[in-house]
Scaffold this active site. Sequence first.
Site, PDB file in Angstrom:
ATOM      1  N   HIS A   1      17.722   2.674  78.961  1.00 21.61           N
ATOM      2  CA  HIS A   1      16.653   2.234  78.076  1.00 21.61           C
ATOM      3  C   HIS A   1      16.189   3.321  77.125  1.00 21.61           C
ATOM      4  O   HIS A   1      15.667   3.031  76.052  1.00 21.61           O
ATOM      5  CB  HIS A   1      15.454   1.725  78.885  1.00 21.61           C
ATOM      6  CG  HIS A   1      15.675   0.357  79.428  1.00 21.61           C
ATOM      7  ND1 HIS A   1      16.353   0.140  80.600  1.00 21.61           N
ATOM      8  CD2 HIS A   1      15.328  -0.867  78.949  1.00 21.61           C
ATOM      9  CE1 HIS A   1      16.403  -1.169  80.816  1.00 21.61           C
ATOM     10  NE2 HIS A   1      15.800  -1.794  79.834  1.00 21.61           N
ATOM     11  N   GLY A   2      16.330   4.571  77.514  1.00 18.46           N
ATOM     12  CA  GLY A   2      15.864   5.618  76.613  1.00 18.46           C
ATOM     13  C   GLY A   2      16.036   6.991  77.225  1.00 18.46           C
ATOM     14  O   GLY A   2      16.131   7.138  78.446  1.00 18.46           O
TER      15      GLY A   2
END
Lengths: 382, 473
Positions: free
Chosen positions: B325-326
């Site tokens: 996701h990041g």
Amino acid sequence: METEPYHATTARSKVPAGFLGMVLLVVLLELYIGRRYPPEVNGNSNDWRVAAELAKRQAAECDLLCFGDSQMKTDVQPRVLEPLLGRPTLNLAVIAGQAPSSYYLFRRALRAGARPSIVVVDYFLPLLTSNTQFNDEQWPEMLSLAETAELSWNAHEARVLGNWVVRKLFPSYHRRTQIRIHVLLNLQGKSPSTLLAGTVYGRNSIANRGGLVRERNTLNHDDLTHVPPCENPGGFTCTPVNQLYIYKFFDLARAHGIRLVWVLLPTTPAWQARIDAADPHQLYEKAMRQMLAQYPNATVVDGRHANYTQQIFWDRTHLDGLGAAAFSTELAAVLQREENEGLKSNRWINLRPYPGEPSGAHLEDIIDSCEIVRADPRNHWR
Amino acid sequence: MLFNSYHFAYFFALLFPTYWALRKHYKVQNLLLLGAGYYFYACWNPKFLSLLILSTVMDYACGIAVDRIDDSRKRKAFVALSMALNLGMLGYFKYYNFFAESLQVALSRMGLQVPLAQLNVVLPIGISFYTFQSMSYVIDVYRKDIRPTKNFIEFATFVSFFPHLVAGPIMRPTTLLPQVAGPRRFNLDQFYQGSYLIFWGLAKKIVVADNLATIVNDLFGRWQTIDGGLALLAIYAFAFQIYCDFSGYTDAARGIAKCLGFELALNFNLPYFATSPKDFWTRWHISLSSWLRDYLYISLGGNRRGTLMLYRNLMLTMIIGGLWHGAAWTFVIWGFYQGLLLVAHRLLEPWLKRIQPRGPVESVSWDLLRMFVTFHLVCVGWLIFRANSMEQVHGMLTAIATRFAVPATSYLAPVVAVVAPLLMVQTAQYVSKDLDIISRAPWYLRSAFYTACFYAIVIGGEFGGAQFIYFQF
């Protein structure tokens, strides 16, 4: 509960009855909203609509036309200019007007038969650096479909045309700001004012031949303690569409042999000091001098350093009624002198210092218009 | 190009009739879709189109090589090449700065000052989605789940299919490639369903997510000064913001695909009605969780090597899912937290089954209680996900526990105004066990519903053209 997605499939009618029902409901509601929220609910929208009408119906009778933005609209008053110059005058500037709005109003006036000998125009720097999106709500009030398509093409923005179409088709979208305000007020148990801002502005504008006369505002406009340093830091970048329409405006004036006066309007002394220190304004001035070199029919009247005191301003950049009367008197003097003496080699004229409040000048200001509309809501246009 | 922009409206208005005008020539349709996909992607940054093309060409070639070669070591080498390229691109653009910075901090704590260069690069949009999709094709060919396509245009169209190119759903080659490889027929029913999904997706995005975004940004931005009530409201609002933002995008993506005659996978299935963390992950971002299950969890050994290894695999899968996701420690911790929830649920599952009540009323109450608990566990996860630091997570949780006050109506009303109608629709979908309940309702109810959605968008929508949250992943 099963976590598998569930989609029972059933045979459906080929007629999208739900959708058609929605279309019918939306059409009915849009008709209602269109009536419930006329242009008068928004001061700016109504101003653009009134200007478009004036350009079509009254401009043909006038010898001096003014174009531009709210500074031009408040500072240059036809009711003061007319007796001093002996020329029928009309102010077609609009609130937040940009270069394309001035051009289309000018072209519309010419097409309606106007043959002015002088046009006065101003371009407020922060509006030159904004794209057409800034006036999304206003374009449909003024422009026809063909004009919008032309603007859209010139701006290389299909969005301009899309915005026009959607706003014309859906009054609910066009008036969403006002509807949201009304909904919020209703939720807070307050009833929205029945006095429409646009009605008052419209009345004032028509009474002053397109000018907007601001009431006296006793605030100290030179107190800049909480004001951010200066707008547009980092350089003057006129958007290509504004640049194009400035040239189109100038070309139109030249093609019709019309004298063009580009006015730099005064701001409060403290604000002017800040502006003078900022790079963008120096670059703007440089660009103006280049335009002067290209257009021999153009003159600049620079009122920025004429020391108009802060007491005669409505805010930092707009004069009140008395200030506007003083400025218009001075502008008339310059135009008259130019008329008598002909165009000189120095076509950058600095306005002489503020001579004090003129005597005998009374213009109907917003407060007066408000009273008139309140007293007789149906016959206030007389 | 955002689905909620004029630009996309013009793009699709031009594409749709042209596409169906070519219905007798599906290969030309594919070319049109390929061009549209590349244009759609290039609208963000034309330079990064080269990455998409590179990934496509390499995986197409690797797929064919893996299929033609019999030597298992060489086959593995081509799979490794594909993975190295895709994960290398992902690592370089998405994770290099994060790992370099983390390493630098770790070394400096040991007293070693090692200056590591930071890259000044923008994250190519959708890179996490298309690399996963393209990579899974080579793995599927290696596993002999599919035959590789010989037609490059078909493969490139599969990778760059614009409705799901930048934010999913992550489509499997086994599902989407056959649709690309065959002719599509215009189906009025499918078109209606697609139009409804676009409409509903945009309503979720513009009305719910974008309105909540203003509140969430404000409250998370000044978390140190707000009381517990507002902190809790901020978390609830973010839970619905991220759900409506992402599911709104995928609904619109599925709707657009349907209008073009394609079926994309369902990505969200009423996730906040989940009764356990495990159930939640079968309802939230279904295409990613099933991708991680099939290509990571099972590759790690799944549940085949004993209980401890099962827990390890679960934790690893969720941590990597978090990192997907990041590039930030909060995402790693979020993944770790989700892994812990799954492990804890597995441990508690026998006990939960034992105490499950039997009567109808008790059973419904039990389900409601489990939904309530699961939702709040998920919300703690969203707090970790949204926060900028663990200090913020701690600060907001402390505020909820120690300084709770009922939020003022001015805060509460806007959240309730957008969330309550959404929950009403979803409750009807849940109770009826039918996600398409609206499109099967009587015409007058549908008309009223569509009209309400229309005015919610027109009057209540935020038209700032806010980007979708999942674009950054």
